[in-house]
Design an enzyme around this catalytic site. Structure first.
Site, PDB file in Angstrom:
ATOM      1  N   ARG A 136      -0.742  -1.163   5.064  1.00 40.95           N
ATOM      2  CA  ARG A 136      -0.749  -0.192   6.155  1.00 40.95           C
ATOM      3  C   ARG A 136      -1.956   0.736   6.121  1.00 40.95           C
ATOM      4  O   ARG A 136      -2.656   0.911   7.124  1.00 40.95           O
ATOM      5  CB  ARG A 136       0.523   0.681   6.102  1.00 40.95           C
ATOM      6  CG  ARG A 136       1.728   0.068   6.719  1.00 40.95           C
ATOM      7  CD  ARG A 136       2.974   0.594   6.031  1.00 40.95           C
ATOM      8  NE  ARG A 136       3.062  -0.065   4.733  1.00 40.95           N
ATOM      9  CZ  ARG A 136       3.797  -1.140   4.500  1.00 40.95           C
ATOM     10  NH1 ARG A 136       4.566  -1.603   5.444  1.00 40.95           N
ATOM     11  NH2 ARG A 136       3.785  -1.738   3.332  1.00 40.95           N
ATOM     12  N   THR A 137      -2.181   1.354   4.971  1.00 40.81           N
ATOM     13  CA  THR A 137      -3.209   2.409   4.921  1.00 40.81           C
ATOM     14  C   THR A 137      -4.594   1.826   5.179  1.00 40.81           C
ATOM     15  O   THR A 137      -5.369   2.365   5.971  1.00 40.81           O
ATOM     16  CB  THR A 137      -3.152   3.120   3.552  1.00 40.81           C
ATOM     17  OG1 THR A 137      -1.804   3.540   3.328  1.00 40.81           O
ATOM     18  CG2 THR A 137      -4.080   4.321   3.515  1.00 40.81           C
ATOM     19  N   LYS A 166     -16.229  -7.111 -12.046  1.00 44.47           N
ATOM     20  CA  LYS A 166     -17.164  -7.521 -13.105  1.00 44.47           C
ATOM     21  C   LYS A 166     -17.456  -6.357 -14.033  1.00 44.47           C
ATOM     22  O   LYS A 166     -18.373  -6.404 -14.841  1.00 44.47           O
ATOM     23  CB  LYS A 166     -18.481  -7.984 -12.476  1.00 44.47           C
ATOM     24  CG  LYS A 166     -18.373  -9.160 -11.539  1.00 44.47           C
ATOM     25  CD  LYS A 166     -19.748  -9.468 -10.954  1.00 44.47           C
ATOM     26  CE  LYS A 166     -19.674 -10.544  -9.877  1.00 44.47           C
ATOM     27  NZ  LYS A 166     -20.932 -10.614  -9.120  1.00 44.47           N
ATOM     28  N   ARG A 182      -9.027   4.590  -2.237  1.00 42.36           N
ATOM     29  CA  ARG A 182      -7.725   4.500  -2.914  1.00 42.36           C
ATOM     30  C   ARG A 182      -7.999   4.001  -4.319  1.00 42.36           C
ATOM     31  O   ARG A 182      -8.692   3.002  -4.530  1.00 42.36           O
ATOM     32  CB  ARG A 182      -6.793   3.540  -2.183  1.00 42.36           C
ATOM     33  CG  ARG A 182      -5.547   3.231  -3.000  1.00 42.36           C
ATOM     34  CD  ARG A 182      -4.507   2.457  -2.230  1.00 42.36           C
ATOM     35  NE  ARG A 182      -3.787   3.304  -1.289  1.00 42.36           N
ATOM     36  CZ  ARG A 182      -2.652   2.942  -0.689  1.00 42.36           C
ATOM     37  NH1 ARG A 182      -2.123   1.758  -0.934  1.00 42.36           N
ATOM     38  NH2 ARG A 182      -2.053   3.747   0.146  1.00 42.36           N
ATOM     39  N   HIS A 192      -1.544  11.685  -1.174  1.00 38.85           N
ATOM     40  CA  HIS A 192      -1.771  10.687  -0.127  1.00 38.85           C
ATOM     41  C   HIS A 192      -1.736  11.476   1.186  1.00 38.85           C
ATOM     42  O   HIS A 192      -0.777  11.393   1.956  1.00 38.85           O
ATOM     43  CB  HIS A 192      -0.647   9.653  -0.197  1.00 38.85           C
ATOM     44  CG  HIS A 192      -0.886   8.404   0.601  1.00 38.85           C
ATOM     45  ND1 HIS A 192      -1.934   8.251   1.488  1.00 38.85           N
ATOM     46  CD2 HIS A 192      -0.187   7.237   0.635  1.00 38.85           C
ATOM     47  CE1 HIS A 192      -1.859   7.051   2.027  1.00 38.85           C
ATOM     48  NE2 HIS A 192      -0.822   6.416   1.531  1.00 38.85           N
TER      49      HIS A 192
HETATM   50  C1  NCD Z   1       2.551   4.386  -0.215  1.00 43.43           C
HETATM   51  C2  NCD Z   1       1.441   4.406  -1.245  1.00 43.43           C
HETATM   52  O1  NCD Z   1       0.697   3.458  -1.403  1.00 43.43           O
HETATM   53  O2  NCD Z   1       1.365   5.444  -1.870  1.00 43.43           O
HETATM   54  N1  NCD Z   1       2.444   3.373   0.728  1.00 43.43           N
HETATM   55  C3  NCD Z   1       1.641   3.538   1.799  1.00 43.43           C
HETATM   56  O3  NCD Z   1       0.563   4.075   1.719  1.00 43.43           O
HETATM   57  N2  NCD Z   1       2.130   3.116   2.976  1.00 43.43           N
HETATM   58  C4  NCD Z   1       3.880   4.402  -0.849  1.00 43.43           C
HETATM   59  C5  NCD Z   1       4.230   3.302  -1.772  1.00 43.43           C
HETATM   60  O4  NCD Z   1       3.416   2.488  -2.179  1.00 43.43           O
HETATM   61  O5  NCD Z   1       5.403   3.284  -2.141  1.00 43.43           O
END
Ligand code: NCD
Length: 311
Positions: free
Chosen positions: A61-62, A89, A111, A139
Site C-alpha cells: 500500500r504505502t 551487495k 522505509r 509512520h
Molecule cells: C503498516 C506498516 O508497514 O507499518 N502497514 C502499512 O503501511 N499499510 C502496518 C503493518 O505492517 O502492520
C-alpha cells in the site's frame, strides 16, 4: 491557519506536527481525493520534480500509493526496492542516499527497519525526506490517513473515542495515530496483551487497558493492528488461537462498540488472528477507504512539501 506551511519540511513523525499543520494536510487531502476520483489524474503541480521511493522493507500500500501520488501530481517517480538494489551487495544507507541525491532528486520517501533512519537521512542529504515507516518508531502518512478516514466518516475528530487494539509495542502506526489523534482532541484507548503494551505509558488523552472489552466499549472507532510477527521475539503471546480468542475483533466483540463504529486496519491483515473475515467486509469497515485516502494524503504531503503551496 492562513500562514501555516509545510514547504520544505521533512516529514519524520507526527510528534513534530502542530494541529494547524495536521488540519492543512487534511484540508489539502480533501481536494486531492476529488482528483483521484476524477477521470483526468494528471496535474501539472509537481511537473519537473523527481521523487525516489527508497524501500528497504516490504510494502504494498504505502509504496504504491506514494508512487501514484507523485505521478498524479506530475512528478517523475522511481521506486527502489532494497532487495534488488546495491544495498543487497552491502552498500550502506548513507552511500545509497548520497547516490540518489547526486541524481538530482527533490524528495526521498524512505522505509527502513531501523528506528531513526528517516531522521538520519534528513541529516545526510538535502532532498526532502518523507518517512514511510522507520522500524517501530513512526509512520506519519499512515497516521494522517487514519485521521482523514475518521474525519471523513464522522465529520470530526475531537471528542471521539478511538480504540487501538493489538500489538501496540511494535506498531509505528499506533505511535503516529496516538500523536495525531491526541493533538486533534480525540481520546485514545489502547488494548493488547500486557507483553505487547508499552510498559510505562503516561500520555495525556490516552488510556491503556489489558482487556480489549474495556477499550472498545462505546468506541466510535476501532483501529485493529497487525501482529508484527517479524519484529517479535517468540513467546509474547501463548498461541495464535489464544490471541484470536482473547484479543481478536469479531462480530460478537464489535457489539460492545457504538452501532456506527468505524473499523480501521492499516493492512496487511492476519485474517482469523487480529481480525475475523466478517469484520473486514462488514458495513462498518473503512479498510478500503483507508487505501484510497492514503493516496490523497500522500498527494497532499508531496504537494505541500515540494510545491511551496500552503493549501
Ligand atoms: C503498516 C506498516 O508497514 O507499518 N502497514 C502499512 O503501511 N499499510 C502496518 C503493518 O505492517 O502492520
Amino acid at each position: 491557519m492562513d500562514n501555516v506551511t509545510l514547504s520544505g519540511k521533512n516529514i519524520i513523525g507526527l510528534e513534530n506536527f502542530s494541529a494547524d499543520e495536521i488540519n492543512l494536510v487534511l484540508k489539502t487531502a480533501r481536494s486531492m481525493k476529488k482528483i483521484i476520483r476524477g477521470k483526468e489524474k494528471k496535474l501539472p503541480d509537481l511537473k519537473g520534480r523527481a521523487i525516489i521511493n527508497l524501500f528497504c522493507e516490504n510494502s504494498t500500500r504505502t509504496r504504491t500509493s506514494f508512487e501514484l501520488a507523485g505521478k498524479y501530481l506530475g512528478a517523475d517517480v522511481v521506486s527502489i526496492n532494497a532487495a534488488t538494489s546495491s544495498m543487497s551487495k552491502g552498500e550502506s544507507l548513507r552511500d545509497t542516499l548520497m547516490t540518489v541525491e547526486a541524481m538530482g532528486v527533490d524528495a526521498i520517501v524512505i522505509r527502513h527497519k531501523a528506528e531513526g533512519s528517516a531522521e538520519y537521512a534528513s541529516k545526510i542529504v538535502k532532498p526532502i525526506i518523507i518517512n514511510a515507516g522507520d522500524g517501530a518508531h513512526a509512520h506519519p502518512s499512515q497516521g494522517l490517513l487514519d485521521l482523514f478516514t475518521i474525519q471523513q466518516a464522522k465529520g470530526r475528530l475531537a471528542g471521539l473515542k478511538v480504540a487501538i487494539v493489538g500489538d501496540i509495542l511494535h506498531s509505528r502506526v499506533a505511535r503516529s495515530d496516538i500523536f495525531g489523534l491526541t493533538k486533534m482532541g480525540a481520546k485514545v484507548h489502547l488494548a493488547g496483551p500486557k507483553t505487547l503494551l508499552p510498559r510505562f505509558f503516561d500520555f495525556d488523552g490516552v488510556e491503556v487497558h489489558d482487556n480489549v472489552e474495556d477499550a472498545i466499549k462505546n468506541a466510535d472507532v476501532i483501529n485493529i493492528l497487525r501482529l508484527q510477527l517479524e519484529r517479535m521475539q517468540t513467546g509474547l503471546f501463548p498461541t495464535p488461537r489464544e490471541y484470536a480468542r482473547v484479543f481478536g475483533i469479531n462480530e460478537k466483540r464489535l457489539a460492545l462498540a457504538k452501532e456506527d463504529v468505524l473499523i480501521l486496519h492499516p493492512g496487511p491483515q492476519n485474517k482469523g488472528l487480529e481480525i475475523s473475515n466478517d469484520i473486514t467486509y462488514c458495513e462498518n469497515s473503512a479498510i478500503r477507504d483507508q487505501v484510497q485516502n492514503g493516496v490523497a494524503i500522500r498527494m497532499a504531503l508531496l504537494y505541500l512539501t515540494l510545491n511551496g503551496g500552503n493549501s
